[in-house]
Design an enzyme around this catalytic site. Structure first.
Site, short mmCIF file in Angstrom:
data_model
loop_
_atom_site.label_atom_id
_atom_site.label_comp_id
_atom_site.label_asym_id
_atom_site.label_seq_id
_atom_site.Cartn_x
_atom_site.Cartn_y
_atom_site.Cartn_z
N GLY A 1 0.77 -1.25 0.00
CA GLY A 1 0.00 0.00 0.00
C GLY A 1 0.79 1.29 0.00
N ASP B 1 -5.40 1.53 10.68
CA ASP B 1 -6.82 1.23 10.89
C ASP B 1 -6.96 0.67 12.31
OD1 ASP B 1 -9.49 0.81 9.60
OD2 ASP B 1 -9.01 -1.30 9.87
N LYS C 1 -7.23 6.28 10.54
CA LYS C 1 -8.63 6.09 10.91
C LYS C 1 -8.70 5.84 12.42
CE LYS C 1 -9.70 2.93 7.50
NZ LYS C 1 -10.58 1.95 6.82
P1 IMP Z 1 -4.49 -2.32 10.55
O1 IMP Z 1 -3.55 -3.41 10.93
O2 IMP Z 1 -5.94 -2.71 10.83
O3 IMP Z 1 -4.16 -0.98 11.14
O4 IMP Z 1 -4.48 -2.19 9.01
C1 IMP Z 1 -3.40 -1.81 8.35
C2 IMP Z 1 -3.40 -2.29 6.92
O5 IMP Z 1 -4.70 -2.67 6.44
C3 IMP Z 1 -2.96 -1.16 6.06
O6 IMP Z 1 -1.57 -1.16 5.92
C4 IMP Z 1 -3.71 -1.42 4.77
O7 IMP Z 1 -2.93 -2.26 3.96
C5 IMP Z 1 -4.96 -2.12 5.18
N1 IMP Z 1 -6.10 -1.19 5.29
C6 IMP Z 1 -6.67 -0.69 6.40
N2 IMP Z 1 -7.69 0.12 6.12
C7 IMP Z 1 -7.78 0.15 4.78
C8 IMP Z 1 -8.64 0.84 3.85
O8 IMP Z 1 -9.56 1.62 4.20
N3 IMP Z 1 -8.39 0.61 2.53
C9 IMP Z 1 -7.41 -0.21 2.09
N4 IMP Z 1 -6.58 -0.86 2.91
C10 IMP Z 1 -6.77 -0.68 4.24
MG MG Z 2 -0.49 -1.45 4.32
#
Ligand code: IMP
Ligand code: MG
Length: 184
Positions: free
Chosen positions: A52, A111, A139
């Site tokens: 990403g 996220d 977020k």
């Molecule tokens: P986390 O571990 O839940 O904080 O998510 C992190 C990873 O999930 C990020 O590096 C993204 O690759 C993916 N991700 C989280 N939210 C989104 C979104 O809204 N769109 C696309 N990818 C997301």
């Molecule tokens: Mg990512």
């Protein structure tokens, strides 16, 4: 003509423009200014998180004037869905030693926080001189574990976003703007 549409219809999906490429470009420039200032006289090692962050990192580093090195790591948490499993794995580790380096992790989005939390702890164990986190989209309302963000681009609401490197099941990474995904 504007290069982006404010609404794209994609079958059952609608993509609503959330942050335009111009706004992103302005903000990336501001982040680069801060990083140039904070790392003056240093030689940081940037660690991009695949996949990403590839566009963000590419845009960011071209605005950095400090000497730097960079590489990518890959972590897995999401699979093809939209919810983090909470289980994070390092799939592609660091090739270079980061001991004694000023490490700046560059992430597309935080996220739940599981990915960033895992990665920062993993890297901290390797004795960098300093370790900071730069995130383009945040977020905070979705957070499950606290994450300290040193450089934050945008705070966004609890919507799933695609574009500017971010995907849904591998798609839409190439869109130059950031879109919120809405189901019909
Ligand atoms: P986390 O571990 O839940 O904080 O998510 C992190 C990873 O999930 C990020 O590096 C993204 O690759 C993916 N991700 C989280 N939210 C989104 C979104 O809204 N769109 C696309 N990818 C997301
Ligand atoms: Mg990512």
């Amino acid at each position: 003509m504007r290069g982006h549409l404010s609404l794209r219809e994609e079958g059952e999906m609608r993509l609503r423009l959330l942050i335009s490429r111009e706004e992103i470009e302005r903000r990336v420039r501001e982040l680069a200014d801060l990083i140039n200032r904070d790392y003056r006289g240093k030689n940081p090692h940037l660690v991009g998180v695949l996949t990403g962050s590839f566009i963000f990192l590419a845009d960011l580093v071209r605005l950095l004037t400090i000497p730097l090195t960079l590489e990518f790591v890959r972590v897995a948490s999401y699979g093809a869905g939209r919810e983090s499993s909470g289980e994070v794995k390092l799939l592609l580790g660091l090739a270079d030693s980061i001991e004694g380096r000023d490490v700046l992790v560059v992430e597309d989005i935080v996220d739940s926080g599981y990915t960033a939390d895992f990665l920062m702890k993993e890297l901290a164990r390797r004795n960098p001189a300093s370790l900071k986190l730069c995130v383009l989209f945040d977020k905070p309302s979705r957070r499950k574990v606290p994450v300290r963000i040193d450089y934050r681009g945008f705070e966004i609401p609890d919507v799933f976003v695609v574009g500017y490197g971010l995907d849904l099941a591998g798609r839409y990474r190439n869109l130059p703007d950031l879109y919120a995904l809405e189901e019909e």
